[in-house]
Design a protein around this motif. Structure first.
Motif, mmCIF file in Angstrom:
data_model
loop_
_atom_site.group_PDB
_atom_site.id
_atom_site.type_symbol
_atom_site.label_atom_id
_atom_site.label_comp_id
_atom_site.label_asym_id
_atom_site.label_seq_id
_atom_site.Cartn_x
_atom_site.Cartn_y
_atom_site.Cartn_z
ATOM 1 N N SER A 325 -17.721 13.645 -15.944
ATOM 2 C CA SER A 325 -16.893 12.752 -15.559
ATOM 3 C C SER A 325 -15.647 12.946 -16.226
ATOM 4 C CB SER A 325 -17.090 11.077 -15.505
ATOM 5 O OG SER A 325 -17.207 10.719 -16.976
ATOM 6 N N LEU A 326 -14.508 12.678 -15.703
ATOM 7 C CA LEU A 326 -13.197 13.019 -16.402
ATOM 8 C C LEU A 326 -12.903 12.077 -17.570
ATOM 9 C CD1 LEU A 326 -10.979 13.190 -13.309
ATOM 10 C CD2 LEU A 326 -11.850 14.873 -14.259
ATOM 11 N N ASP A 327 -13.521 11.022 -17.646
ATOM 12 C CA ASP A 327 -13.354 10.028 -18.769
ATOM 13 C C ASP A 327 -14.483 10.486 -20.100
ATOM 14 O OD1 ASP A 327 -11.266 8.657 -17.958
ATOM 15 O OD2 ASP A 327 -12.370 7.441 -16.700
ATOM 16 N N ALA A 328 -15.496 10.860 -19.690
ATOM 17 C CA ALA A 328 -16.564 10.954 -20.647
ATOM 18 C C ALA A 328 -16.290 12.370 -21.416
ATOM 19 C CB ALA A 328 -17.778 11.093 -19.859
ATOM 20 N N GLU A 329 -15.604 13.033 -21.050
ATOM 21 C CA GLU A 329 -15.290 14.362 -21.765
ATOM 22 C C GLU A 329 -14.253 13.995 -22.908
ATOM 23 O OE1 GLU A 329 -14.342 19.154 -21.216
ATOM 24 O OE2 GLU A 329 -13.816 17.687 -19.513
ATOM 25 N N VAL A 330 -13.377 13.295 -22.741
ATOM 26 C CA VAL A 330 -12.296 12.918 -23.905
ATOM 27 C C VAL A 330 -12.765 11.578 -24.549
ATOM 28 C CG1 VAL A 330 -10.523 13.962 -22.168
ATOM 29 C CG2 VAL A 330 -11.026 11.299 -22.294
ATOM 30 N N LYS A 331 -13.702 11.318 -24.391
ATOM 31 C CA LYS A 331 -14.094 10.004 -25.189
ATOM 32 C C LYS A 331 -14.995 10.442 -26.544
ATOM 33 C CE LYS A 331 -16.711 5.486 -24.790
ATOM 34 N NZ LYS A 331 -17.542 4.640 -23.886
ATOM 35 N N ASN A 332 -14.510 9.820 -27.668
ATOM 36 C CA ASN A 332 -14.986 10.072 -28.833
ATOM 37 C C ASN A 332 -14.520 11.390 -29.277
ATOM 38 O OD1 ASN A 332 -16.197 7.552 -28.841
ATOM 39 N ND2 ASN A 332 -17.973 8.323 -27.896
ATOM 40 N N ILE A 354 -0.214 9.181 -14.895
ATOM 41 C CA ILE A 354 -1.310 9.824 -14.308
ATOM 42 C C ILE A 354 -2.699 8.759 -14.251
ATOM 43 C CG2 ILE A 354 -3.083 11.694 -14.736
ATOM 44 C CD1 ILE A 354 -0.866 13.244 -15.991
ATOM 45 N N SER A 355 -3.147 8.737 -13.141
ATOM 46 C CA SER A 355 -4.268 8.007 -12.728
ATOM 47 C C SER A 355 -5.584 8.973 -12.850
ATOM 48 C CB SER A 355 -4.161 7.261 -11.391
ATOM 49 O OG SER A 355 -4.031 8.109 -10.315
ATOM 50 N N LEU A 356 -5.297 10.214 -12.186
ATOM 51 C CA LEU A 356 -6.371 11.291 -12.654
ATOM 52 C C LEU A 356 -5.834 12.586 -12.706
ATOM 53 C CD1 LEU A 356 -7.930 10.918 -8.636
ATOM 54 C CD2 LEU A 356 -9.019 10.526 -10.681
ATOM 55 N N PRO A 357 -6.455 13.322 -13.680
ATOM 56 C CA PRO A 357 -6.062 14.633 -14.137
ATOM 57 C C PRO A 357 -5.481 15.518 -12.832
ATOM 58 C CG PRO A 357 -8.029 13.973 -15.532
ATOM 59 C CD PRO A 357 -7.684 12.869 -14.339
ATOM 60 N N ARG A 358 -4.473 16.201 -13.045
ATOM 61 C CA ARG A 358 -4.018 16.729 -11.868
ATOM 62 C C ARG A 358 -4.758 18.156 -11.528
ATOM 63 N NH1 ARG A 358 2.622 14.929 -11.865
ATOM 64 N NH2 ARG A 358 2.149 12.734 -12.093
ATOM 65 N N ILE A 359 -5.173 18.340 -10.655
ATOM 66 C CA ILE A 359 -5.771 19.460 -10.206
ATOM 67 C C ILE A 359 -5.452 20.025 -8.739
ATOM 68 C CG2 ILE A 359 -7.791 19.499 -11.756
ATOM 69 C CD1 ILE A 359 -9.582 18.290 -9.450
ATOM 70 N N VAL A 498 -16.558 13.572 -8.706
ATOM 71 C CA VAL A 498 -15.379 13.371 -9.303
ATOM 72 C C VAL A 498 -14.554 14.004 -7.931
ATOM 73 C CG1 VAL A 498 -13.901 14.529 -10.935
ATOM 74 C CG2 VAL A 498 -16.377 14.058 -11.542
ATOM 75 N N ARG A 499 -14.901 14.933 -7.537
ATOM 76 C CA ARG A 499 -14.133 15.727 -6.381
ATOM 77 C C ARG A 499 -13.746 14.486 -5.611
ATOM 78 N NH1 ARG A 499 -13.426 20.897 -3.722
ATOM 79 N NH2 ARG A 499 -14.829 21.844 -5.143
ATOM 80 N N ALA A 500 -14.705 13.513 -5.162
ATOM 81 C CA ALA A 500 -14.538 12.390 -4.287
ATOM 82 C C ALA A 500 -13.490 11.523 -4.427
ATOM 83 C CB ALA A 500 -15.803 11.643 -4.153
ATOM 84 N N GLU A 501 -12.893 11.569 -5.992
ATOM 85 C CA GLU A 501 -11.864 10.743 -6.437
ATOM 86 C C GLU A 501 -10.429 11.107 -5.948
ATOM 87 O OE1 GLU A 501 -12.124 9.166 -10.550
ATOM 88 O OE2 GLU A 501 -14.051 10.293 -10.767
ATOM 89 N N TYR A 502 -10.492 12.204 -5.408
ATOM 90 C CA TYR A 502 -9.130 12.827 -5.182
ATOM 91 C C TYR A 502 -9.080 12.897 -3.585
ATOM 92 C CZ TYR A 502 -8.855 14.674 -9.986
ATOM 93 O OH TYR A 502 -8.723 14.865 -11.242
ATOM 94 N N PRO A 503 -7.689 12.926 -3.409
ATOM 95 C CA PRO A 503 -7.541 13.029 -1.813
ATOM 96 C C PRO A 503 -8.029 14.277 -1.378
ATOM 97 C CG PRO A 503 -5.545 12.362 -2.938
ATOM 98 C CD PRO A 503 -6.531 12.734 -3.997
ATOM 99 N N PRO A 504 -8.836 14.318 -0.300
ATOM 100 C CA PRO A 504 -9.466 15.726 0.183
ATOM 101 C C PRO A 504 -8.514 17.107 0.538
ATOM 102 C CG PRO A 504 -10.272 13.803 1.357
ATOM 103 C CD PRO A 504 -9.113 13.242 0.695
ATOM 104 N N THR A 505 -7.318 16.608 0.797
ATOM 105 C CA THR A 505 -6.250 17.643 0.970
ATOM 106 C C THR A 505 -5.808 18.213 -0.135
ATOM 107 O OG1 THR A 505 -4.511 16.001 1.014
ATOM 108 C CG2 THR A 505 -5.418 16.787 3.332
#
Length: 555
Positions: A325-332, A354-359, A498-505
């Motif tokens: 997950s996006l949050d897990a990787e940066v924790k601790n 930023i609510s989600l890292p930009r990709i 994780v992909r589902a957290e972003y707008p599909p487009t």
């Protein structure tokens, strides 16, 4: 108003040759528009001539820095590392351009005519030799053996003009001689004119150059490395012992590192040995905005190098939560991770959090968006209106040089680590490095070096991210095969949830590998290092004009 600093960036054009047409090999344009008998007569003349050198200072502005390394995977693949670099036709725009060397040598041939004391003359000789040394060092890094020209060449100097390349080691011995003169004759910071070189800055260059050369000689097996490693340590220690510099901190480990690089004024900052300064109306830049539009991105490999908050690598720490997950990787993780990479909650611009890292956008290629030097201030984002200052020589680098040089010499004690690496860790609240407790990372990039050197290299990579050192480091460590690591061109892990957290487009066009990591370059799974890439090719025209030159191996 502080105005004398303008010597860093505003240069009086005192010689007409600056715009003259450049010819091939060694750029033999005439300097006849200056009459040495009439011009080099007093200190003002010497100072005005030397002003033109300052545009060559190595300013660290972060834009596209380290794109030529395993730290970054920019949207447009680096052609050199991709194996698609083509041999340039001419020297223009390459490090083989000798026009600046000729400018320096013209001064050295004529400065003695000035009717002033030798001590004053030697200040400007010191400035000239500082810049000449830096230029020749850059040539050696790029090409290895190069012609060494230390006299002013006239149009009749055919034997010198079309001479052979001097061996790398001999050139570097001359480079060190030039730097030593600069160290000995440039004034102290207290006595230097505002905006002009001083002896601490010359020592910073010496430390940087000697560490590179010493480790190059060791890891390429060419010998005689000890004197350079010792010189690097000695120069670093002179700066450290001066008491003039320290690590910038306000006691806020979650923000101090980030804030260091968005300073409106670096003059007086304890970490600034030398800085590039900007002021409204007088001089501004557009770097801040460009950083936010660069399509740049740190690599998965770079992100993995950050330790966990217990001081252990991710492969050993029980605190590591993985990257599903996006949050897990940066924790601790080492706080420098979130202070270099845009994560959830980062204020990108004037409250645009930023609510989600930009990709899947043009601002970043990997999802690990670089934010070093990126201010949320709207005034800095406005086109070519930023007044954020940049480092040229930063004290943190000096501490890293001391630690690495001493480790390579076998003289690195816990006291050395406490006065260097642990000063950097204190700023961000990381546990101290304790030599006796170090454990070799089973996923180390350098399995064959001692654990102490390995961990110092990691600290250097993390602390100096996006400052333009990484390829030079890979080169001097003889570690080009790090480029083969597939993770050096991968981005964030984009599992379906994780992909589902972003707008599909936004994410529909993103390609991932079998493990769901973003593939920045879908046509390849890894880059392939070729040892010829330790050196750049000599421009074709130079070899055509000078039959004594031979192309670098493999090109």
């Amino acid at each position: 108003m502080k105005n004398k600093y303008i010597l860093y960036t505003t240069f009086l054009i005192v010689v007409a040759f600056a715009s003259c047409k450049k010819e091939a090999f060694l750029n033999r344009y005439p300097l006849s528009d200056i009459s040495p008998q009439n011009f080099f007569t007093n200190e003002t003349d010497l100072q005005l001539y030397c002003n033109q050198y300052y545009s060559h200072l190595p300013v660290q502005n972060f834009l596209d820095a380290d794109d030529n390394s395993d730290d970054k995977a920019p949207q447009s693949i680096n052609s050199f590392l991709a194996g698609t670099y083509t041999i340039p036709t001419s020297a223009s725009g390459t490090s083989w351009d000798f026009s600046f060397i000729r400018t320096c040598n013209f001064f050295l041939a004529n400065y003695s005519k000035a009717n002033i004391s030798d001590s004053i003359k030697n200040i400007y000789v010191g400035e000239t030799l500082f810049f000449r040394a830096m230029d020749f060092w850059n040539k050696v890094k790029a090409f290895g053996d190069v012609p060494y020209i230390n006299t002013y060449i006239t149009d009749t100097s055919k034997s010198v003009l079309y001479g052979t390349r001097m061996p790398h080691k001999q050139v570097m011995d001359s480079v060190l001689k030039d730097i030593n003169f600069a160290v000995a004759h440039l004034p102290s910071p207290a006595n230097a004119a505002d905006g002009r070189l001083n002896n601490m800055q010359a020592l910073a260059l010496k430390a940087r150059v000697c560490l590179w050369e010493g480790t190059y000689r060791k890891y390429f097996g060419v010998g005689d490395e000890t004197s350079y490693l010792q010189a690097a340590s000695d120069a670093a220690e002179q700066i450290m012992n001066s008491g003039l510099y320290s690590i910038y901190t306000t006691g806020h480990p979650q923000t101090d590192y980030y804030n260091l690089f968005i300073q409106q004024e670096l003059k007086g900052n304890p970490e600034a040995i030398m800085s590039m300064r900007y002021l409204p109306v007088v001089l501004t830049n557009g770097i801040d905005r460009s950083l936010g539009e660069a399509s740049d991105g740190y690599s998965k490999d770079f992100v993995r190098s950050f330790l966990c908050t217990d001081g252990l690598p991710t492969s050993l720490s029980p605190l590591y939560k993985g990257d599903d997950s996006l949050d897990a990787e940066v924790k601790n993780r080492d706080p420098r991770l979130k202070q270099q990479i845009a994560t959830r909650g980062f204020d990108f611009l004037a409250g645009d959090t930023i609510s989600l890292p930009r990709i899947g956008t043009t601002v970043t290629s990997t999802g690990y968006q670089p934010i070093k030097g990126r201010s949320p201030n709207i005034a800095d984002w406005n086109a070519n209106a930023s007044t954020l200052d940049f480092f040229i020589f930063r004290y943190a680098e000096i501490l890293l040089i001391e630690a690495e040089a001493r480790a390579e010499l076998g003289t690195c004690t816990q006291d050395v680590i406490d006065s260097t690496i642990n000063k950097l860790r204190d700023r961000v609240g990381m546990p101290h490095m304790i030599i006796a407790n170090l454990i070799k990372d089973p996923k180390s990039d350098f399995p064959n070096v001692p654990v102490l050197i390995d961990e110092i290299r990691r600290e250097r990579r993390v602390e100096l991210g996006s400052e333009g050192f990484r390829f030079d480091d890979i080169h001097r460590w003889h570690a080009g095969t790090l480029i083969n690591n597939p993770e050096s061109i991968l981005g964030v892990k984009l599992l379906p949830q994780v992909r589902a957290e972003y707008p599909p487009t936004q994410v529909s066009g993103i390609v991932t590998d079998a493990n769901y990591y973003i593939r920045v370059y879908p046509s390849i799974t890894a880059r392939v290092w070729n040892d010829k890439m330790y050196l750049y090719p000599i421009p074709r025209q130079e070899i055509t004009l000078n039959p004594n030159l031979q192309q670098n191996p493999g090109w």
